[in-house]
Structures are given as structure tokens and as C-alpha cells.
Scaffold this motif. Structure first.
Motif, PDB file in Angstrom:
ATOM      1  N   LEU A 170      62.443  22.208 -22.987  1.00 56.94           N
ATOM      2  CA  LEU A 170      62.984  21.660 -24.229  1.00 56.94           C
ATOM      3  C   LEU A 170      62.611  22.544 -25.416  1.00 56.94           C
ATOM      4  O   LEU A 170      63.433  22.799 -26.304  1.00 56.94           O
ATOM      5  N   GLY A 171      61.352  22.997 -25.419  1.00 58.98           N
ATOM      6  CA  GLY A 171      60.908  23.874 -26.494  1.00 58.98           C
ATOM      7  C   GLY A 171      61.683  25.173 -26.534  1.00 58.98           C
ATOM      8  O   GLY A 171      62.057  25.664 -27.608  1.00 58.98           O
ATOM      9  N   GLY A 187      63.179  19.690 -36.066  1.00 61.37           N
ATOM     10  CA  GLY A 187      63.456  19.994 -34.669  1.00 61.37           C
ATOM     11  C   GLY A 187      62.332  19.663 -33.709  1.00 61.37           C
ATOM     12  O   GLY A 187      62.574  19.265 -32.561  1.00 61.37           O
ATOM     13  N   TRP A 188      61.072  19.800 -34.180  1.00 60.89           N
ATOM     14  CA  TRP A 188      59.942  19.516 -33.300  1.00 60.89           C
ATOM     15  C   TRP A 188      59.893  18.048 -32.887  1.00 60.89           C
ATOM     16  O   TRP A 188      59.269  17.696 -31.868  1.00 60.89           O
ATOM     17  N   ARG A 189      60.553  17.170 -33.657  1.00 62.90           N
ATOM     18  CA  ARG A 189      60.538  15.736 -33.320  1.00 62.90           C
ATOM     19  C   ARG A 189      61.505  15.405 -32.172  1.00 62.90           C
ATOM     20  O   ARG A 189      61.358  14.353 -31.537  1.00 62.90           O
ATOM     21  N   VAL A 190      62.472  16.256 -31.911  1.00 60.51           N
ATOM     22  CA  VAL A 190      63.505  15.961 -30.917  1.00 60.51           C
ATOM     23  C   VAL A 190      62.910  15.624 -29.538  1.00 60.51           C
ATOM     24  O   VAL A 190      63.296  14.626 -28.923  1.00 60.51           O
ATOM     25  N   SER A 274      55.862  32.786 -25.363  1.00 56.74           N
ATOM     26  CA  SER A 274      54.800  31.825 -25.044  1.00 56.74           C
ATOM     27  C   SER A 274      55.340  30.630 -24.276  1.00 56.74           C
ATOM     28  O   SER A 274      54.694  30.134 -23.335  1.00 56.74           O
ATOM     29  N   LEU A 275      56.524  30.155 -24.653  1.00 53.40           N
ATOM     30  CA  LEU A 275      57.113  29.008 -23.965  1.00 53.40           C
ATOM     31  C   LEU A 275      57.555  29.375 -22.553  1.00 53.40           C
ATOM     32  O   LEU A 275      57.421  28.566 -21.617  1.00 53.40           O
ATOM     33  N   VAL A 276      58.062  30.585 -22.360  1.00 56.38           N
ATOM     34  CA  VAL A 276      58.443  31.029 -21.023  1.00 56.38           C
ATOM     35  C   VAL A 276      57.213  31.109 -20.127  1.00 56.38           C
ATOM     36  O   VAL A 276      57.243  30.694 -18.955  1.00 56.38           O
TER      37      VAL A 276
END
Length: 442
Positions: A170-171, A187-190, A274-276
Motif C-alpha cells: 500500500l505504501g 495520503g498516509w491516512r489511506v 525502503s518500501l521495496v
């Protein structure tokens, strides 16, 4: 009286039902860590980025301070009324905390009420999570087929990895579709909103759980007073269990929750990189956990626990030092996957060990108290401690020292719990490998 589950009930379906709520518990916790930088700017604005981030991580850690209370009170409730009812209650509390964090306006809108309400949400999440992992682990251990307890219990941790994978995916999707300004604004709340939408489905799934046969057949159900007395009588066992969990909880939060912040703020890599890496770590954990849980059913718990604590002590800090010297995406991925292998291999044997050393009458409360104390003292503050260590030492590899210290705790605990003689390797139909220990249940 609750009916005994039908023998034909699918084991796979049961594992899915019990771990689905565990996924939700961990999903919400991970989101807070993943979006720490944005949450810090929304709820904890400060003139200094370090101070703002530390306030956010301290709030994140505050939730873990509630875990021991949740372990004691909710653990006693689960041991008295049953695994199924207790797991529904923990899910409800976690959902309430998630709603608060998702919908509370920022500091710019409602002032100091904003960080206060976020703190309340974290405390509710911590209180419920204090017994969630214990309740799920005990349920899985009691429904496991003979000789396969390690494999079944490992799915408690494996379900957490699914939460990491979903949260990281999602991030990543948000990062490639929204601008940094949009993510920071709303967007971080989604992902939190998505978590709120999943809750009703998980309630329906968990309500279909049946009580374990082992709990139904138990003639004596201790009341809260008896459970608290047993915890005091077995304080040495709880402390040893807490140290056993230390390596799991520190390494877990280091390679998952802290990784996005570490990659972006310390290594200066992109958020996408970082997310990957976090996504790959979740997949790696998911693969290794059941493999090592099954291996512990064949080899015994002790050899695996000893080997991987020693391997962590020898390699954690050198690996981090190699990464922080001219960091790249490939180096970060390599090191994080190595730390993932260490964590998952140790944890595959550790969680089932903790269910086995606790007195059966207070198994949920004992497991949950040991686990939550370790999380509160060691793991929950890992992002804050890692941030503070780097700031104090100016050594970007300093988090590796924290993981090394946790591995030393795990090594000592393993030697204490299995000090009389090694555990017995179980075979098909045999008693699972419970340690011979001088710490006797009351």
C-alpha cells in the motif's frame, strides 16, 4: 456448554480464522511505524526533525507499555472464559484504536488534543495486543496435530508478515501515485482507512472460530486471583521467557517498522527503495518462519535457538557496518534479508517454545506476559532506541549493536530454560519438545 469442534473441520480454515485477526492487530501497528515521519509532522510538530521523530516513536513505544497490563487482565480473561471469546474482544479494542488514529484531525486543527487522542489510540492498541499474540499462539498450539506444534504455531508470526507485505505494498502504491505533499497532507491516512474497512470482515471470520478441544476438556478454569498468584509463583519463568523473546521482538521491529525510516532518514535512500526492501523482508519472513517451525519439530527447539543467537551475535553489527559504508539499495536489501533470515529462523522455534514452558492452566496469561514485557522493554522502543543510538554515537550501524544485545539475552534465556538437559526431539505422535527445566510451574 460449547460444543467440541467436529473432527472434519479444516485445519487450514481454522488457522486462517484465528490468524486473520492477528493480521489486523499487526497491520495497524506497522502502519504507525511506516508513516512515522508523516505522523510526526501531523500530530507532533517541533522545530527539530529529530525531536519530532522521537516524540512519534515514543508514542509508538507507549503502546507497548500497555501490553503487560493487557497480558495480565485480558490473558486472565482468555484463560478463564476461552480462547475464542477472548480473541474477539482483542480485535474490538484494536479496531477502536485504529479508528482514533485514522480520523483524528492534526495538531494544526485541534491543537494538543490531537496528540492526546493519538496516544489514547496507541494505548488501546497496546492493551489489546498484549494478549493477541499469546491468544493466537496458544490456540494454534492446542489445535495442532501431534508432532507438528512448531509448524502450526509458526503461522502466528507468519500472519504478521502478511500484514507487513500488505502495508508495504500500500505504501509503495501511494508513493508512486501521490506526490510527497499529498502523502504528508492526507495520503498516509489511506491505509488506516482501509484497515477500518477490513475490521467488519475480520469480525465475521473470527466469530466462526470454535473453542479448542483441549480448553473444553479442562475441568478446572482458574479465576483471575488464581492466575495472578500463579504468575507471581512463576516469576522466574516469566523473566526467562521475556529474555527468550527479546531477540525476536528487537529484530522484528528493527527489520520491519524501523526499516522505512532508517532507509530514508539515515541511509538517504528513496522512500520507494525502503518500501521495496520492507516488502521483500515480509516475504522472506513469511517463507522462513514455517520452515524453521517445522524444522524445530524434527530437531528440537534448543539447537535452533542456540545456533541462531550465536550467529546473530557474530554477524548483526558487521552486516550493518557494511551497509552503512556507502549504502546502496542492493546492499540494504542484502543486509535486511540476512537479518530477516536470522529473525525468522530463531522465531520459528522460539514462539512454540514459549507456549511449552508455561503452566497449562495459565498458558495464555503466562505467554502473553512474557512476550509483552519483552516487547515493552526491548522491542517496542527499538525505533526510538535505534534513532537515539545513532544520534549519540554518530555511528549509523549502531542499531546492529542493539540487535546483538538482544541476541545475548536470547542465548542466556535458552541456556537457562534448557539447562538441565537438551529438549527431546519429537516424532510423529510424540510429545512435543518441551524443555527439561529447573523452573517448575506452580
Amino acid at each position: 456448554m460449547t460444543a467440541i469442534p467436529a473432527p472434519s473441520q479444516s485445519k487450514f480454515g481454522t488457522v486462517l480464522r484465528v490468524t486473520s485477526g492477528n493480521f489486523m492487530e499487526m497491520f495497524d501497528f506497522f502502519l504507525f511505524g511506516f508513516y512515522a515521519q508523516y505522523i510526526s509532522k501531523t500530530f507532533f510538530p517541533a522545530g527539530d526533525e529529530f525531536a519530532s521523530l522521537m516524540l512519534t516513536f515514543m508514542t509508538f513505544g507507549a503502546g507497548f507499555l500497555m501490553r503487560p497490563l493487557g497480558a495480565i487482565f485480558l490473558g486472565a480473561y482468555v484463560d478463564r472464559v476461552g480462547r475464542r471469546r477472548g480473541l474477539i474482544v482483542t480485535l474490538a479494542l484494536m479496531a477502536l484504536g485504529t479508528v482514533l488514529i485514522a480520523f483524528v484531525p492534526g495538531f494544526a486543527t485541534i491543537g494538543y488534543l490531537a496528540p492526546f487522542l493519538v496516544l489514547v489510540g496507541r494505548l488501546l492498541q497496546g492493551f489489546s495486543a498484549g494478549v493477541e499474540l499469546g491468544g493466537v499462539s496458544v490456540y494454534l498450539s492446542e489445535m495442532a496435530t501431534p508432532g507438528n506444534k512448531g509448524f502450526y504455531v509458526s503461522w502466528q508470526s507468519a500472519s504478521q508478515q502478511v500484514a507487513i507485505i500488505v502495508a508495504a505494498a500500500l505504501g509503495y502504491a501511494l508513493n508512486v501515485t501521490l506526490t510527497p505533499l499529498q502523502i504528508g497532507d492526507w495520503g498516509w491516512r489511506v491505509p488506516f482507512f482501509i484497515g477500518c474497512m477490513i475490521v467488519p470482515v475480520l469480525f465475521m471470520i473470527r466469530r466462526s472460530l470454535q473453542e479448542t478441544e483441549e480448553f473444553i476438556k479442562r475441568k478446572h478454569r482458574p479465576d483471575a486471583k488464581e492466575i495472578f498468584r500463579s504468575m507471581l509463583d512463576n516469576w522466574g519463568l516469566v523473566i526467562a521467557g521475556m529474555m527468550l523473546v527479546a531477540m525476536t521482538t528487537v529484530s522484528f521491529y528493527l527489520i520491519t517498522v524501523y526499516t522505512p525510516t532508517f532507509g530514508k532518514s539515515v541511509l538517504k535512500l528513496s522512500t520507494t527503495d525502503s518500501l521495496v526492501v520492507t516488502l521483500c523482508v515480509g516475504i522472506s519472513n513469511f517463507i522462513w518462519l514455517p520452515i524453521m517451525g517445522a524444522l524445530s519439530d524434527k530437531m528440537g527447539r534448543r539447537p535452533i535457538l542456540l545456533f541462531f543467537t550465536l550467529l546473530t551475535i557474530a554477524t548483526a553489527y558487521p552486516a550493518m557496518s557494511w551497509l552503512t559504508n556507502l549504502p546502496t539499495f542492493n546492499k540494504m536489501l542484502t543486509v535486511e534479508l540476512w537479518l530477516s533470515f536470522l529473525y525468522a529462523s530463531y522465531n520459528g522455534a522460539m514462539v512454540v517454545s514459549l507456549t511449552e514452558v508455561m503452566p497449562v492452566e495459565v498458558r495464555t496469561a503466562g505467554f502473553s506476559l512474557a512476550y509483552s514485557l519483552a516487547t515493552a522493554i526491548f522491542g517496542g522502543f527499538t525505533p526510538a532506541i535505534a534513532t537515539a543510538l545513532i544520534e549519540a554515537t554518530k555511528d549509523k550501524a549502531a542499531p546492529g549493536l542493539w540487535m546483538t544485545f538482544a541476541a545475548v539475552c536470547g542465548l542466556i534465556a535458552t541456556l537457562v530454560l534448557y539447562r538441565k538437559r537438551g529438549d527431546v526431539t519429537p516424532g510423529p505422535g510424540a510429545r512435543n519438545s518441551e524443555p527439561e527445566t529447573d523452573l517448575k510451574p506452580a
